[in-house]
Design a protein around this motif. Structure first.
Motif, PDB file in Angstrom:
ATOM      1  N   SER A  42       0.839  -1.199   0.000  1.00  0.00           N
ATOM      2  CA  SER A  42       0.000   0.000   0.000  1.00  0.00           C
ATOM      3  C   SER A  42       0.869   1.242   0.000  1.00  0.00           C
ATOM      4  O   SER A  42       2.004   1.218   0.477  1.00  0.00           O
ATOM      5  N   PRO A  43       0.369   2.355  -0.522  1.00  0.00           N
ATOM      6  CA  PRO A  43       1.134   3.601  -0.498  1.00  0.00           C
ATOM      7  C   PRO A  43       1.544   4.010   0.913  1.00  0.00           C
ATOM      8  O   PRO A  43       2.620   4.546   1.118  1.00  0.00           O
ATOM      9  N   ALA A  44       0.674   3.721   1.891  1.00  0.00           N
ATOM     10  CA  ALA A  44       0.984   4.097   3.266  1.00  0.00           C
ATOM     11  C   ALA A  44       2.204   3.349   3.786  1.00  0.00           C
ATOM     12  O   ALA A  44       3.078   3.912   4.450  1.00  0.00           O
ATOM     13  N   GLY A  90     -16.444   7.769  -1.466  1.00  0.00           N
ATOM     14  CA  GLY A  90     -16.441   7.221  -2.814  1.00  0.00           C
ATOM     15  C   GLY A  90     -15.676   8.052  -3.826  1.00  0.00           C
ATOM     16  O   GLY A  90     -15.947   7.978  -5.031  1.00  0.00           O
ATOM     17  N   ASN A  91     -14.749   8.835  -3.363  1.00  0.00           N
ATOM     18  CA  ASN A  91     -13.960   9.690  -4.253  1.00  0.00           C
ATOM     19  C   ASN A  91     -12.483   9.312  -4.143  1.00  0.00           C
ATOM     20  O   ASN A  91     -12.016   8.903  -3.072  1.00  0.00           O
ATOM     21  N   ASP A  92     -11.748   9.431  -5.219  1.00  0.00           N
ATOM     22  CA  ASP A  92     -10.320   9.104  -5.169  1.00  0.00           C
ATOM     23  C   ASP A  92      -9.455  10.204  -5.778  1.00  0.00           C
ATOM     24  O   ASP A  92      -8.276   9.979  -6.066  1.00  0.00           O
ATOM     25  N   LEU A  93     -10.031  11.398  -5.977  1.00  0.00           N
ATOM     26  CA  LEU A  93      -9.280  12.469  -6.622  1.00  0.00           C
ATOM     27  C   LEU A  93      -8.790  13.495  -5.604  1.00  0.00           C
ATOM     28  O   LEU A  93      -9.514  13.891  -4.681  1.00  0.00           O
ATOM     29  N   ILE A  94      -7.562  13.898  -5.774  1.00  0.00           N
ATOM     30  CA  ILE A  94      -6.962  14.953  -4.970  1.00  0.00           C
ATOM     31  C   ILE A  94      -6.261  15.922  -5.927  1.00  0.00           C
ATOM     32  O   ILE A  94      -6.049  15.596  -7.092  1.00  0.00           O
ATOM     33  N   TRP A  95      -5.920  17.109  -5.441  1.00  0.00           N
ATOM     34  CA  TRP A  95      -5.107  17.989  -6.271  1.00  0.00           C
ATOM     35  C   TRP A  95      -3.978  18.575  -5.438  1.00  0.00           C
ATOM     36  O   TRP A  95      -4.093  18.738  -4.225  1.00  0.00           O
ATOM     37  N   VAL A  96      -2.860  18.858  -6.095  1.00  0.00           N
ATOM     38  CA  VAL A  96      -1.642  19.297  -5.422  1.00  0.00           C
ATOM     39  C   VAL A  96      -1.539  20.817  -5.481  1.00  0.00           C
ATOM     40  O   VAL A  96      -1.559  21.398  -6.566  1.00  0.00           O
ATOM     41  N   ARG A  97      -1.456  21.432  -4.316  1.00  0.00           N
ATOM     42  CA  ARG A  97      -1.321  22.892  -4.264  1.00  0.00           C
ATOM     43  C   ARG A  97       0.032  23.328  -4.834  1.00  0.00           C
ATOM     44  O   ARG A  97       0.953  22.517  -4.967  1.00  0.00           O
ATOM     45  N   SER A 115      -5.340  10.664  -9.072  1.00  0.00           N
ATOM     46  CA  SER A 115      -6.204   9.589  -8.572  1.00  0.00           C
ATOM     47  C   SER A 115      -5.397   8.707  -7.623  1.00  0.00           C
ATOM     48  O   SER A 115      -4.369   8.148  -8.006  1.00  0.00           O
ATOM     49  N   THR A 116      -5.863   8.581  -6.389  1.00  0.00           N
ATOM     50  CA  THR A 116      -5.170   7.739  -5.414  1.00  0.00           C
ATOM     51  C   THR A 116      -5.408   6.257  -5.665  1.00  0.00           C
ATOM     52  O   THR A 116      -4.752   5.412  -5.063  1.00  0.00           O
ATOM     53  N   SER A 117      -6.354   5.919  -6.525  1.00  0.00           N
ATOM     54  CA  SER A 117      -6.575   4.516  -6.890  1.00  0.00           C
ATOM     55  C   SER A 117      -5.921   4.201  -8.236  1.00  0.00           C
ATOM     56  O   SER A 117      -6.225   3.191  -8.868  1.00  0.00           O
ATOM     57  N   ASN A 118      -5.053   5.102  -8.669  1.00  0.00           N
ATOM     58  CA  ASN A 118      -4.233   4.906  -9.871  1.00  0.00           C
ATOM     59  C   ASN A 118      -5.032   4.865 -11.170  1.00  0.00           C
ATOM     60  O   ASN A 118      -4.647   4.187 -12.122  1.00  0.00           O
ATOM     61  N   ARG A 119      -6.159   5.604 -11.224  1.00  0.00           N
ATOM     62  CA  ARG A 119      -6.895   5.728 -12.470  1.00  0.00           C
ATOM     63  C   ARG A 119      -6.336   6.892 -13.289  1.00  0.00           C
ATOM     64  O   ARG A 119      -5.652   7.771 -12.768  1.00  0.00           O
ATOM     65  N   THR A 120      -6.646   6.916 -14.538  1.00  0.00           N
ATOM     66  CA  THR A 120      -6.362   8.070 -15.398  1.00  0.00           C
ATOM     67  C   THR A 120      -7.633   8.428 -16.136  1.00  0.00           C
ATOM     68  O   THR A 120      -8.503   7.571 -16.356  1.00  0.00           O
ATOM     69  N   GLY A 121      -7.775   9.676 -16.510  1.00  0.00           N
ATOM     70  CA  GLY A 121      -8.978  10.090 -17.222  1.00  0.00           C
ATOM     71  C   GLY A 121      -9.144  11.584 -17.190  1.00  0.00           C
ATOM     72  O   GLY A 121      -8.184  12.337 -17.032  1.00  0.00           O
ATOM     73  N   VAL A 122     -10.405  12.014 -17.334  1.00  0.00           N
ATOM     74  CA  VAL A 122     -10.732  13.430 -17.376  1.00  0.00           C
ATOM     75  C   VAL A 122     -11.893  13.694 -16.433  1.00  0.00           C
ATOM     76  O   VAL A 122     -12.836  12.898 -16.349  1.00  0.00           O
ATOM     77  N   THR A 123     -11.821  14.807 -15.703  1.00  0.00           N
ATOM     78  CA  THR A 123     -12.906  15.197 -14.806  1.00  0.00           C
ATOM     79  C   THR A 123     -13.261  16.656 -15.084  1.00  0.00           C
ATOM     80  O   THR A 123     -12.666  17.296 -15.955  1.00  0.00           O
ATOM     81  N   GLU A 124     -14.249  17.190 -14.365  1.00  0.00           N
ATOM     82  CA  GLU A 124     -14.663  18.583 -14.531  1.00  0.00           C
ATOM     83  C   GLU A 124     -14.549  19.326 -13.216  1.00  0.00           C
ATOM     84  O   GLU A 124     -14.782  18.748 -12.143  1.00  0.00           O
ATOM     85  N   SER A 137       0.520   6.417  -8.916  1.00  0.00           N
ATOM     86  CA  SER A 137       1.709   5.588  -9.146  1.00  0.00           C
ATOM     87  C   SER A 137       2.627   6.152 -10.220  1.00  0.00           C
ATOM     88  O   SER A 137       3.782   5.763 -10.313  1.00  0.00           O
ATOM     89  N   SER A 138       2.130   7.094 -11.018  1.00  0.00           N
ATOM     90  CA  SER A 138       2.964   7.690 -12.060  1.00  0.00           C
ATOM     91  C   SER A 138       3.714   8.916 -11.565  1.00  0.00           C
ATOM     92  O   SER A 138       4.481   9.524 -12.309  1.00  0.00           O
ATOM     93  N   THR A 139       3.494   9.278 -10.307  1.00  0.00           N
ATOM     94  CA  THR A 139       4.180  10.436  -9.727  1.00  0.00           C
ATOM     95  C   THR A 139       5.400   9.975  -8.942  1.00  0.00           C
ATOM     96  O   THR A 139       5.754   8.793  -8.934  1.00  0.00           O
ATOM     97  N   SER A 140       6.019  10.883  -8.246  1.00  0.00           N
ATOM     98  CA  SER A 140       7.183  10.559  -7.419  1.00  0.00           C
ATOM     99  C   SER A 140       6.767  10.141  -6.016  1.00  0.00           C
ATOM    100  O   SER A 140       7.612  10.066  -5.113  1.00  0.00           O
ATOM    101  N   TYR A 141       5.490   9.874  -5.823  1.00  0.00           N
ATOM    102  CA  TYR A 141       5.001   9.440  -4.509  1.00  0.00           C
ATOM    103  C   TYR A 141       5.720   8.157  -4.102  1.00  0.00           C
ATOM    104  O   TYR A 141       5.793   7.198  -4.871  1.00  0.00           O
ATOM    105  N   GLY A 142       6.244   8.120  -2.888  1.00  0.00           N
ATOM    106  CA  GLY A 142       7.009   6.977  -2.404  1.00  0.00           C
ATOM    107  C   GLY A 142       8.485   7.276  -2.296  1.00  0.00           C
ATOM    108  O   GLY A 142       9.201   6.621  -1.543  1.00  0.00           O
TER     109      GLY A 142
END
Length: 380
Positions: A42-44, A90-97, A115-124, A137-142
């Motif tokens: 897990s990321p934690a 039920g949400n998995d989206l965050i944004w980085v300040r 997306s903290t559940s490692n999804r990709t896509g588009v939102t509004e 998982s595509s970021t430098s997290y970890g």
């Protein structure tokens, strides 16, 4: 190398219930655990592992490590709380300040939706604007120095609710960010330099090593001057809390300041006396010889006893005169407990006996005379 790494990290791995052999199979093990290399973790767990054991390959002072550990632990708790509460809804989206001086591994993800559940896509967002989101998982997290890593200023992340949230702030251009980041790292370096000097001063004082304390005090003074000059030239905020060292309290700072003042006086003694207007020598009333002095001349052997009457007493150099003491630096270095550098005097007195009179010279500070700093200059 692998076996050494395993042995040094067994406690952490056991606590996290991770097989060290399985982790050692990862090519990134000796550096850091990454999410994409260890998808079953897990990321934690990965963040916790990297935070706890980045120190295996990095030198931490006690103050820096405790400070880092408290900040990082608090940040990790806050980040995990955001992740958990976000998931509960039920949400998995965050944004980085955005920050003005983001670390190299964080900068590419400023202002991004993730997306903290490692999804990709588009939102509004709230204004109906289409915003792409990327996988955590595509970021430098970890990475210890990565997104939400050790001492990361982007913790905790902001929750992004599709249709209701807005990504705020403008991401600075790369050149501006890198310049500000370089300045921040220079400031951290100067803060470490001051802490190191203070730590050496505290150690020398605890050991009773006056010479080492004087040397460390010089380094404290230089480090503080370098830090103050940097702050003045860049306009950055001075962080006194980052230069504090356990054991270096107000009393210790007072001692260091005293040493610094004395060293400054010694360096400028000749200039100070040249414009002082004081006499070259200072005549004094009769007094007594402060310590017993041996007389070992070709035709005369004996002593000038302590307490013998001395006449023709005068100060030939030092306090009260315009004549500097050539050995002032040596005196202060060897006898700092005798008093300030400005208090030293080189004195002369003559003791008359039945057949001879003896000229005695000695160094004195506040009425105290080091036993090895009194000697016979002649007999007639």
């Amino acid at each position: 190398m692998c076996s050494i790494a395993i042995s040094t990290r067994q406690t952490c791995l056991k606590h996290l219930s991770i097989s060290p052999e399985r982790l050692c199979a990862s090519s990134s093990f000796l550096r850091v655990l990454r999410l994409e290399d260890n998808p079953s973790l897990s990321p934690a767990v990965i963040a916790r592992y990297n935070t706890m054991y980045s120190g295996v390959f990095h030198h931490w002072s006690p103050e820096a490590y405790v400070n880092m550990d408290i900040r990082t632990t608090a940040g990790n708790v806050a980040t995990e709380a955001v992740f958990a509460r976000n998931q509960d809804y039920g949400n998995d989206l965050i944004w980085v300040r955005t920050k003005a001086a983001a670390r190299p591994l964080c900068y590419p993800y400023q202002g991004k939706v993730i997306s903290t559940s490692n999804r990709t896509g588009v939102t509004e967002d709230l204004n109906g604007q289409k915003i792409p989101f990327i996988a955590l998982s595509s970021t430098s997290y970890g990475e210890p120095a990565g997104l939400f890593g050790i001492s990361c200023g982007h913790k905790p992340p902001n929750i992004f609710i599709p249709g209701y949230s807005l990504v705020r702030g403008e991401v600075p251009d790369k050149e501006t960010n890198d310049r500000e980041y370089a300045l921040s790292q220079r400031q951290r370096y100067l803060e470490r330099k001051e802490r190191d000097a203070k730590r050496e001063a505290a150690m020398a004082d605890a050991m009773g090593d006056k010479e080492a304390f004087a040397d460390a005090s010089r380094r404290v003074k230089r480090a503080q001057a370098d830090y103050d000059n940097f702050i003045a030239s860049t306009g950055r905020t001075k962080r006194s809390d980052r230069t504090q060292v356990y054991g270096y309290d107000r009393s210790m700072a007072g001692k260091t300041h005293s040493v610094q003042s004395n060293l400054h006086y010694i360096a400028n003694d000749a200039k100070i006396k040249a414009i002082s207007g004081l006499p070259k020598i200072l005549n004094l009333p009769d007094e007594r010889i402060p310590l017993t002095v041996e007389v070992n001349l070709p035709k005369i052997h004996g002593v000038v006893p302590r307490g013998a009457d001395a006449t023709e007493v005068y100060v030939m150099a030092g306090a009260g005169t315009s004549t500097p003491i050539k050995d002032l630096a040596k005196l202060y270095k060897q006898y700092p407990e005798y008093g300030p550098a400005a208090g030293w005097q080189k004195k002369s007195g003559t003791a008359y006996a039945e057949y001879y009179h003896y000229v005695v010279h000695w160094y004195e500070n506040n009425g105290r005379v080091p036993p090895s700093e009194i000697k016979l200059k002649g007999a007639k």
